[in-house]
Write a protein that holds these residues in place. Structure first.
Motif, short mmCIF file in Angstrom:
data_model
loop_
_atom_site.label_atom_id
_atom_site.label_comp_id
_atom_site.label_asym_id
_atom_site.label_seq_id
_atom_site.Cartn_x
_atom_site.Cartn_y
_atom_site.Cartn_z
N UNK A 10 1.46 -3.25 0.81
CA UNK A 10 2.42 -3.39 -0.28
C UNK A 10 3.83 -3.22 0.24
N UNK A 11 4.78 -3.71 -0.54
CA UNK A 11 6.19 -3.52 -0.21
C UNK A 11 6.90 -2.87 -1.38
N UNK A 12 7.99 -2.19 -1.09
CA UNK A 12 8.85 -1.64 -2.13
C UNK A 12 10.26 -1.53 -1.58
N UNK A 13 11.22 -1.51 -2.44
CA UNK A 13 12.64 -1.35 -2.13
C UNK A 13 13.23 -2.61 -1.49
N UNK A 14 12.82 -2.93 -0.24
CA UNK A 14 13.35 -4.11 0.45
C UNK A 14 12.24 -4.74 1.29
N UNK A 15 12.54 -5.89 1.91
CA UNK A 15 11.50 -6.65 2.60
C UNK A 15 11.40 -6.28 4.07
N UNK A 16 10.25 -6.65 4.66
CA UNK A 16 9.96 -6.39 6.07
C UNK A 16 8.93 -7.41 6.53
N UNK A 17 8.62 -7.41 7.82
CA UNK A 17 7.59 -8.27 8.39
C UNK A 17 6.69 -7.44 9.30
N UNK A 18 5.43 -7.88 9.43
CA UNK A 18 4.53 -7.30 10.42
C UNK A 18 3.93 -8.42 11.25
N UNK A 19 3.47 -8.07 12.44
CA UNK A 19 2.87 -9.05 13.34
C UNK A 19 1.80 -8.35 14.17
#
Length: 485
Positions: free
Chosen positions: A454-463
């Motif tokens: 899940x995400x919250x507040x702002x975006x990110x990426x995973x790899x």
């Protein structure tokens, strides 16, 4: 303070004069010697623990797990090692090889070896057992591992003859001991009770046949008192706390008097008593699943190891990954679920690359849940400002600042490691161990069969997300970090 032989107590004035003379004679040198001796003892203890850890971890956790060899002690009649880690009962390991209900309240905690029992000032939290057969009033010994949380920790220990309403009681404070019912000593006496958040071994020896009783901490004689006569048999033991919190482990009773040489050897051994509860060896480290998200087209992420295809929402796979594409999490409310074949929770690990995709100083926040059906077993939440780990048994048990995760927009390698056999959670950032904490194990028999991102507040990426059965060693984490895709 060591009392003179013969069982004659000094008067209060004589005691005060003696203490003043000792203080004047010893001065600062006495304090320095005490500090040096305590420091040396702690260093020796740490060296032994380091040797054990190095031996157990040699070659990483791929090697077969070796339990502590343990100590076989002649005449050991009762042993509570609190190995259950859950429930309302604990097994006495020698005289009663079945689980007995725990009297009073209390909570499970990580013990000296395995699990232990937490006891606080709450009157309902105590450990109380009826002893059948009873302890002989002629000779018995009592040993216990204890850890006091702070200077306010104040445990008490009571042996009773319930028919005659006779009891022996002693209490341990940070800077004194208290005695009631013991021949020769009654009241409070100055001595170090070691309520310092470290584990210590306490021993009471009652030797009526030999004409003395004594108390030891970590093999050091704290009190010795001569007396004559026999005591009654004792058929009840109660351990509680008048203040603060203590954790108990390895509560042990003998129907004989341990010698001073035995007590010193037990303190220096740093081992639990046998018998111990045996477990299967932990699994060899095995990579179960690996997603690198480098699909040429579409929205299916392919698992190159476990062949589990991850059906993702349209647009979830984006370019600008660590190497090719990555899995992107738009801000606030994005949830990606993944069902997997059930894996055991005794030892498992996860590793991945993470990038904050928000405009600094803001940060995206990752929530990674490990679930069994709809039940959440463990949840990790992290961003550039906080890292939180929640488990079903412990609740939220660590929360750290941004110094553990750099506050930038670069890619960083993360690894979460759970070692059920050593009761440890570890978090690595860019190959470096940042958090290493003890915790109660996850529920017995629990299995992970789905993950939730899940995400919250702002975006990110995973790899390059990987899931392992087994505990990653520090060397293996460093290898994963150093080997770029």
């Amino acid at each position: 303070m060591l009392w003179p032989l013969g069982g004659v107590l000094p008067s209060e004035n004589e005691e005060e004069e003696e203490n003043q003379d000792d203080d004047e004679e010893n001065g600062d040198d006495g304090e320095e010697n005490g500090d040096d001796e305590e420091s040396q003892n702690n260093n020796d203890d740490n060296d032994d623990n380091d040797d054990n850890n190095q031996e157990n971890n040699e070659g990483g956790n791929d090697q077969p797990f070796t339990l502590q060899p343990g100590i076989n002690s002649d005449g050991l009649q009762y042993l509570w090692s609190f190995s259950e880690c859950q429930g309302d009962s604990t097994a006495e390991m020698i005289s009663h090889k079945t689980s007995l209900a725990l009297s009073g309240g209390g909570e499970w905690m990580v013990g000296r070896w395995g699990c232990g029992r937490r006891i606080s000032y709450n009157g309902a939290e105590n450990f109380q057992v009826n002893l059948t057969p009873a302890l002989s009033g002629s000779n018995f010994s009592f040993a216990f591992q204890y850890k006091g949380d702070d200077d306010y920790s104040h445990p008490y220990f009571v042996f009773r003859n319930t028919a005659e309403n006779i009891s022996l009681r002693f209490e341990i404070f940070a800077t004194m001991f208290s005695f009631s019912g013991f021949p020769g000593l009654d009241g409070r006496y100055n001595a170090n009770g070691y309520m310092d958040k470290a584990w210590h071994q306490g021993v009471l020896v009652w030797n009526a046949a030999g004409g003395y009783w004594a108390i030891y901490i970590d093999g050091q004689e704290m009190f010795f008192q001569n007396f004559s006569g026999l005591g009654p048999d004792f058929d009840n033991l109660q351990i509680g706390a008048y203040a603060g919190v203590i954790v108990l482990d390895e509560v042990s009773l003998w129907n004989r008097a341990l010698s001073q040489e035995e007590i010193i050897a037990l303190a220096n051994a740093h081992q639990p008593f046998n018998p111990q509860v045996s477990r299967e060896a932990p699994p060899n480290l095995t990579l179960l699943h690996s997603w690198n998200f480098n699909e040429a087209s579409g929205h299916i992420a392919h698992d190159s190891v476990g062949n589990i295809n991850w059906d993702l929402p349209a647009g979830a796979l984006v370019y600008d990954g660590l190497d090719g594409k990555a899995l992107s999490f738009p801000p606030i409310g994005s949830v990606y679920n993944l069902e997997i074949p059930a894996i055991n929770t005794n030892n498992f690990s996860a590793s991945w690359w993470w990038q904050n995709n928000a405009v600094l100083p803001y940060s995206g926040r990752l929530h990674l849940d490990f679930n069994q059906g709809e039940e959440k077993l463990t949840s990790l939440a992290l961003d550039n400002w906080q890292q939180r780990l929640w488990t079903e048994r412990n609740g939220e048990f660590f929360q750290e600042g941004h110094e553990f995760l750099p506050g930038d927009n670069l890619w960083h390698h993360l690894a979460l490691v759970y070692d059920d056999y050593r009761y440890r959670w570890q978090l690595f950032v860019d190959g470096q161990l940042k958090i290493d904490l003890e915790s109660l194990p996850l529920p017995t028999g629990a299995k992970i069969d789905n993950l939730s991102f899940r995400s919250s507040v702002n975006d990110y990426k995973i790899d390059n997300f990987k899931l392992w059965q087994g505990s990653l060693s520090a060397d293996k984490v460093e290898e994963e970090y150093s080997t770029l895709p």
